[in-house]
Design an enzyme around this catalytic site. Structure first.
Site, short mmCIF file in Angstrom:
data_model
loop_
_atom_site.label_atom_id
_atom_site.label_comp_id
_atom_site.label_asym_id
_atom_site.label_seq_id
_atom_site.Cartn_x
_atom_site.Cartn_y
_atom_site.Cartn_z
N HIS A 1 59.97 7.62 -6.65
CA HIS A 1 60.67 8.90 -6.44
C HIS A 1 60.11 9.54 -5.16
O HIS A 1 60.10 8.91 -4.10
CB HIS A 1 60.50 9.76 -7.71
N ASP B 1 64.22 9.35 2.06
CA ASP B 1 62.82 9.14 2.43
C ASP B 1 62.64 8.16 3.59
O ASP B 1 61.55 8.05 4.15
CB ASP B 1 62.03 8.61 1.22
N SER C 1 62.38 14.21 -11.24
CA SER C 1 61.75 15.54 -11.17
C SER C 1 62.60 16.61 -11.87
O SER C 1 62.05 17.50 -12.53
CB SER C 1 61.45 15.94 -9.72
N1 HAX Z 1 63.20 -2.99 -2.26
C1 HAX Z 1 63.06 -4.08 -3.04
N2 HAX Z 1 63.66 -4.23 -4.23
C2 HAX Z 1 64.49 -3.25 -4.62
C3 HAX Z 1 64.73 -2.11 -3.85
C4 HAX Z 1 64.02 -2.00 -2.62
N3 HAX Z 1 64.14 -0.91 -1.83
N4 HAX Z 1 65.59 -1.32 -4.49
C5 HAX Z 1 65.89 -1.95 -5.66
N5 HAX Z 1 65.22 -3.10 -5.74
C6 HAX Z 1 65.19 -4.05 -6.85
C7 HAX Z 1 64.65 -3.36 -8.09
O1 HAX Z 1 63.23 -3.29 -8.04
C8 HAX Z 1 65.22 -4.23 -9.18
O2 HAX Z 1 64.44 -5.42 -9.22
P1 HAX Z 1 64.16 -6.18 -10.63
O3 HAX Z 1 65.51 -6.47 -11.20
O4 HAX Z 1 63.37 -7.38 -10.22
O5 HAX Z 1 63.39 -5.21 -11.47
C9 HAX Z 1 66.59 -4.60 -8.63
O6 HAX Z 1 66.50 -4.42 -7.21
C10 HAX Z 1 67.71 -3.73 -9.16
O7 HAX Z 1 67.38 -2.39 -8.95
P2 HAX Z 1 68.52 -1.28 -8.69
O8 HAX Z 1 69.34 -1.20 -9.91
O9 HAX Z 1 69.20 -1.54 -7.40
O10 HAX Z 1 67.65 0.04 -8.47
P3 HAX Z 1 67.06 1.03 -9.56
O11 HAX Z 1 68.13 1.99 -9.91
O12 HAX Z 1 66.39 0.30 -10.67
O13 HAX Z 1 65.93 1.74 -8.73
C11 HAX Z 1 65.00 2.80 -6.83
C12 HAX Z 1 66.23 2.67 -7.73
C13 HAX Z 1 65.21 3.96 -5.88
C14 HAX Z 1 63.79 3.09 -7.69
C15 HAX Z 1 64.82 1.48 -6.06
O14 HAX Z 1 65.91 1.28 -5.20
C16 HAX Z 1 63.53 1.43 -5.26
O15 HAX Z 1 62.50 1.04 -5.81
N6 HAX Z 1 63.55 1.80 -3.94
C17 HAX Z 1 62.34 1.88 -3.15
C18 HAX Z 1 61.55 3.13 -3.46
C19 HAX Z 1 62.26 4.36 -2.96
O16 HAX Z 1 62.69 4.43 -1.81
N7 HAX Z 1 62.36 5.39 -3.81
C20 HAX Z 1 62.97 6.68 -3.44
C21 HAX Z 1 64.38 6.85 -3.99
C22 HAX Z 1 65.01 8.16 -3.61
C23 HAX Z 1 64.26 9.29 -4.23
O17 HAX Z 1 64.20 9.48 -5.42
N8 HAX Z 1 63.57 10.01 -3.42
O18 HAX Z 1 62.72 10.92 -3.90
#
Ligand code: HAX
Length: 437
Positions: free
Chosen positions: A272, A374, A242
């Site tokens: 996000h 969250d 954002s």
């Molecule tokens: N559940 C399952 N798998 C997850 C995960 C979770 N909560 N968090 C990360 N992973 C997975 C990723 O999808 C990725 O999988 P692939 O290699 O198969 O693509 C792997 O673990 C490595 O990811 P990462 O490097 O640890 O995490 P990223 O930096 O790529 O992504 C995210 C960060 C926040 C998007 C991710 O942890 C996620 O999807 N979390 C769940 C959604 C969430 O809670 N989002 C809110 C985040 C905070 C925020 O911005 N709030 O507004």
């Protein structure tokens, strides 16, 4: 000119000179090596943005202008001694780098209450033209764009304005926009969930207290929670979706409304800000599927594993930067333990916290298995009766305006140019690292 604008000029002008000198005299100095993995995984850790409002440490979490959340709970002005800081104070701090006095906070509260009064009627017509079941984020963002008819920046730009003054109409637009967001958010909430029974703004109330009031919640504790919620969601450095989207669109000198709208489109993504309502969706689905109001940790463990086995993420867990439990999660848990010690949803959040990290760690790929902001915010709101979770991302958006729009004012003060990174095709990257088939 009011004292805040005067202060902005005093601190902003020398900083803009520094930025100019850095570009001219030091611009060819390397600052960081970037590897291919970083580029192909969302530019993680690539230092490429200039942001002064807050800084995110992977282990410690967020600091706003150098202050942690617990420090700000001590230092920022409050309504009551035992209350939560007023987000107006955080805005002042992010904008000026200095802790506000109670008078500064009152000044901003009054400004925002006044500026919230005269939202043009077409904004509400535009919201009303949307179906009620359009997601609240669609209604929120549409209203933000509809308000851009008021943009002082566009008028001043067309009238012909010196570049070094761009920050001024930006500041005016930002103040109007932030002032009006609680009215818009609560209008959407009451439209969709409370039979269009709208509640007028109370000019005697603070910004976050007014949001609770216009949503229909008069309890002192809900207002207190809203102040905390508005503070902790306000800013998370410059690279989150954002903030970066607001900055990127703003770099084309798009007005604050267009820029913020871009940020809100990003916030509406499930990875996000939309995660806050997806957590509630996940929890309610779990309770339905398990068929129990109070599932055991073993049952939660099975459900979480099933989520992963279907190739889905567990919302509320993980982070692109953080590598520890998010302090924004912790501060909400502390709030809940203080004011809602017996709330079943909070107890459930704690049980989930006990089992999910080990499951995510066991995947061997999740870099941060800990809860983010969250994981608990929706359960806290729900425990106070704000159960209509599609509104949660809108509330996040109201708060996020404080940080990303302060960043936009600073972009103008620094005089940053249009953003334009270089892209390459796959063959270029393969070639660069001598990729072998
Ligand atoms: N559940 C399952 N798998 C997850 C995960 C979770 N909560 N968090 C990360 N992973 C997975 C990723 O999808 C990725 O999988 P692939 O290699 O198969 O693509 C792997 O673990 C490595 O990811 P990462 O490097 O640890 O995490 P990223 O930096 O790529 O992504 C995210 C960060 C926040 C998007 C991710 O942890 C996620 O999807 N979390 C769940 C959604 C969430 O809670 N989002 C809110 C985040 C905070 C925020 O911005 N709030 O507004």
């Amino acid at each position: 000119m009011d004292h805040i604008k005067q202060k902005i000029i005093e601190i902003g002008r020398p900083k803009s000179e520094t930025v100019k000198r850095l570009i001219k005299e030091y611009g060819d100095q390397p600052i960081q090596e970037v590897n291919l993995g970083q580029v192909l995984t969302g530019m993680k850790g690539v230092v490429s943005l200039l942001t002064c409002t807050s800084k995110l440490d992977p282990e410690e979490g967020i600091r706003f202008r150098g202050y942690t959340i617990p420090q700000l709970q001590e230092l920022l002005p409050k309504m009551q001694v035992d209350g939560e800081p007023l987000p107006e104070g955080l805005f002042y701090l992010m904008l000026t780098g200095e802790l506000p006095t109670k008078d500064d906070v009152n000044f901003i509260s009054n400004q925002w209450a006044q500026r919230a009064m005269n939202i043009p009627p077409h904004v509400f017509d535009v919201i009303n033209a949307l179906p009620k079941d359009a997601h609240p984020m669609i209604q929120f963002n549409t209203a933000i764009l509809a308000m851009s008819t008021e943009s002082q920046f566009r008028k001043a730009y067309l009238a012909g304005m010196d570049k070094k003054d761009y920050w001024d109409p930006t500041y005016e637009g930002v103040m109007d926009l932030i002032a009006r967001l609680p009215v818009i958010a609560s209008y959407i909430y009451r439209r969709v969930f409370h039979n269009e029974k709208y509640i007028e703004l109370d000019p005697a109330l603070d910004w976050a207290g007014n949001l609770a009031h216009m949503m229909g919640y008069e309890e002192v504790e809900v207002k207190r929670l809203m102040r905390l919620y508005m503070m902790i969601h306000a800013d998370h450095e410059g690279g989150n979706v954002s903030a970066h989207a607001t900055h990127l669109v703003g770099s084309a000198l798009s007005n604050p409304y267009y820029s913020f709208s871009a940020g809100m489109n990003g916030l509406a993504g499930p990875l996000h800000g939309m995660a806050n309502q997806n957590v509630m969706h996940w929890i309610h689905k779990m309770l339905r599927e398990i068929g129990e109001e109070n599932p055991s940790e073993d049952q939660i463990r099975e459900y979480a594993k099933e989520t992963l086995s279907k190739g889905q993420v567990i919302p509320g867990y993980g982070h692109a930067v953080l590598r520890k439990t998010d302090p924004r999660f912790t501060v909400q848990l502390e709030f809940a333990k203080k004011y809602l010690p017996d709330a079943p949803l909070i107890q459930l959040v704690e049980k989930i916290y006990n089992v999910v990290p080990e499951i995510l760690l066991a995947t061997g790929k999740v870099k941060n298995p800990w809860p983010n902001v969250d994981a608990i915010s929706g359960s806290l709101l729900s425990s106070y009766g704000i159960t209509e979770y599609p509104i949660y991302t809108v509330l996040f958006g109201v708060s996020r305006a404080l940080g990303v729009l302060t960043q936009l004012i600073w972009d103008r003060l620094y005089g940053l140019p249009i953003e334009r990174p270089k892209s390459q095709n796959l063959a270029w990257y393969m070639n660069k690292v001598n990729y072998q088939e």
